[in-house]
Design an enzyme around this catalytic site. Structure first.
Site, mmCIF file in Angstrom:
data_model
loop_
_atom_site.group_PDB
_atom_site.id
_atom_site.type_symbol
_atom_site.label_atom_id
_atom_site.label_comp_id
_atom_site.label_asym_id
_atom_site.label_seq_id
_atom_site.Cartn_x
_atom_site.Cartn_y
_atom_site.Cartn_z
ATOM 1 N N SER A 106 5.043 -9.532 -0.509
ATOM 2 C CA SER A 106 3.635 -9.142 -0.387
ATOM 3 C C SER A 106 2.721 -10.229 -0.976
ATOM 4 O O SER A 106 2.729 -11.349 -0.467
ATOM 5 C CB SER A 106 3.456 -7.774 -1.047
ATOM 6 O OG SER A 106 2.195 -7.248 -0.792
ATOM 7 N N ASP A 156 3.887 -1.512 9.053
ATOM 8 C CA ASP A 156 3.240 -1.860 7.782
ATOM 9 C C ASP A 156 1.741 -1.537 7.851
ATOM 10 O O ASP A 156 1.025 -2.117 8.676
ATOM 11 C CB ASP A 156 3.463 -3.366 7.520
ATOM 12 C CG ASP A 156 3.072 -3.779 6.117
ATOM 13 O OD1 ASP A 156 2.164 -3.145 5.540
ATOM 14 O OD2 ASP A 156 3.663 -4.740 5.600
ATOM 15 N N HIS A 187 5.344 -1.156 4.369
ATOM 16 C CA HIS A 187 5.147 -2.312 3.492
ATOM 17 C C HIS A 187 6.298 -2.444 2.487
ATOM 18 O O HIS A 187 6.542 -3.520 1.960
ATOM 19 C CB HIS A 187 3.804 -2.162 2.765
ATOM 20 C CG HIS A 187 3.303 -3.444 2.184
ATOM 21 N ND1 HIS A 187 3.006 -4.555 2.967
ATOM 22 C CD2 HIS A 187 3.043 -3.830 0.901
ATOM 23 C CE1 HIS A 187 2.598 -5.539 2.190
ATOM 24 N NE2 HIS A 187 2.619 -5.125 0.934
HETATM 25 C C1 MLT Z 1 -2.461 -9.714 -0.809
HETATM 26 O O1 MLT Z 1 -3.472 -9.415 -1.418
HETATM 27 O O2 MLT Z 1 -1.806 -10.726 -1.038
HETATM 28 C C2 MLT Z 1 -2.048 -8.784 0.271
HETATM 29 O O3 MLT Z 1 -3.075 -7.909 0.587
HETATM 30 C C3 MLT Z 1 -0.798 -8.060 -0.108
HETATM 31 C C4 MLT Z 1 -0.990 -7.219 -1.326
HETATM 32 O O4 MLT Z 1 -0.918 -7.720 -2.420
HETATM 33 O O5 MLT Z 1 -1.181 -5.996 -1.188
#
Ligand code: MLT
Length: 205
Positions: A106, A156, A187
């Site tokens: 992520s 996701d 996710h």
């Molecule tokens: C991010 O901010 O890098 C993406 O939105 C993934 C997350 O951290 O939720």
């Protein structure tokens, strides 16, 4: 004097020449991905920093304006800071700086992708779980010796299915060897992700 790496981090020495750079998601820390790293490659050294940005008390690797909308100036600065940390850690701990493989989830996958685009010398390969396009670089990096595995969730709610495809294209246009997989998942990570990424990593040996 050997430079002191300046992120809060864990380092676990390995028995092979490879080092996995573990990059956690929003709200994670330097300990979260250690078990996953050990599962993916039991012989690799593990280097796991904690993101320095706090969002409502949750560590991240760079600032965002909203979900999926990034502060690009901060992202660029944090990417350089992380690349410098990895180089300093290689000297400090004595691991091979040309055998560092990012494993990011992520937010951690997004900064790993940013490392590939802005500081490609940092990584020889990358496993990106639930990644998106972090930025479009002004100059195209040379990724002709870099291998990337992208694992996406077909359902996701945070990362639209088009994002990992765009990222794969961006990295391929820069010469990278990119594998992309969609799993019946959201996710969160699944055992299928880990199995497929582990198999891919084994073949890199
Ligand atoms: C991010 O901010 O890098 C993406 O939105 C993934 C997350 O951290 O939720």
């Amino acid at each position: 004097m050997r430079p002191q790496p300046d992120f809060i981090h864990e380092f676990i020495p390995g028995s092979s020449s490879r080092t996995l750079l573990l990059l956690h998601g929003t709200g994670g820390n330097e300990r979260n991905l250690i078990p996953l790293g050990g599962e993916l490659d039991p012989s690799a050294a593990l280097l796991s920093p904690r993101g320095k940005v706090l969002e409502n008390g949750m560590p991240r690797f760079f600032r965002r304006v909203a979900e999926g909308v990034f502060d690009l100036e901060d992202l660029e600065n944090r990417t350089n800071e992380l690349a410098d940390f990895v180089a300093a850690a290689a000297q400090h701990y004595g691991f091979a700086s040309d055998k560092v493989i990012a494993v990011g989830y992520s937010n951690g996958a997004n900064i790993a992708a940013s490392l590939l685009l802005l500081r490609p010398e940092t990584l020889s390969a990358a496993i990106l779980f639930r990644a998106m396009v972090p930025l479009i670089p002004e100059t195209q990096p040379n990724l002709s010796s870099v291998r990337v595995w992208i694992g996406s969730g077909a359902h996701d709610p945070i990362v639209p299915a088009s994002e990992p495809k765009r990222l794969a294209e961006l990295l391929r246009n820069a010469g990278g060897d990119v594998a992309i997989h969609y799993f019946e998942a959201g996710h969160e990570l699944t055992s299928q992700d880990l199995e497929a990424a582990g198999d891919w990593l084994t073949l890199l040996r």
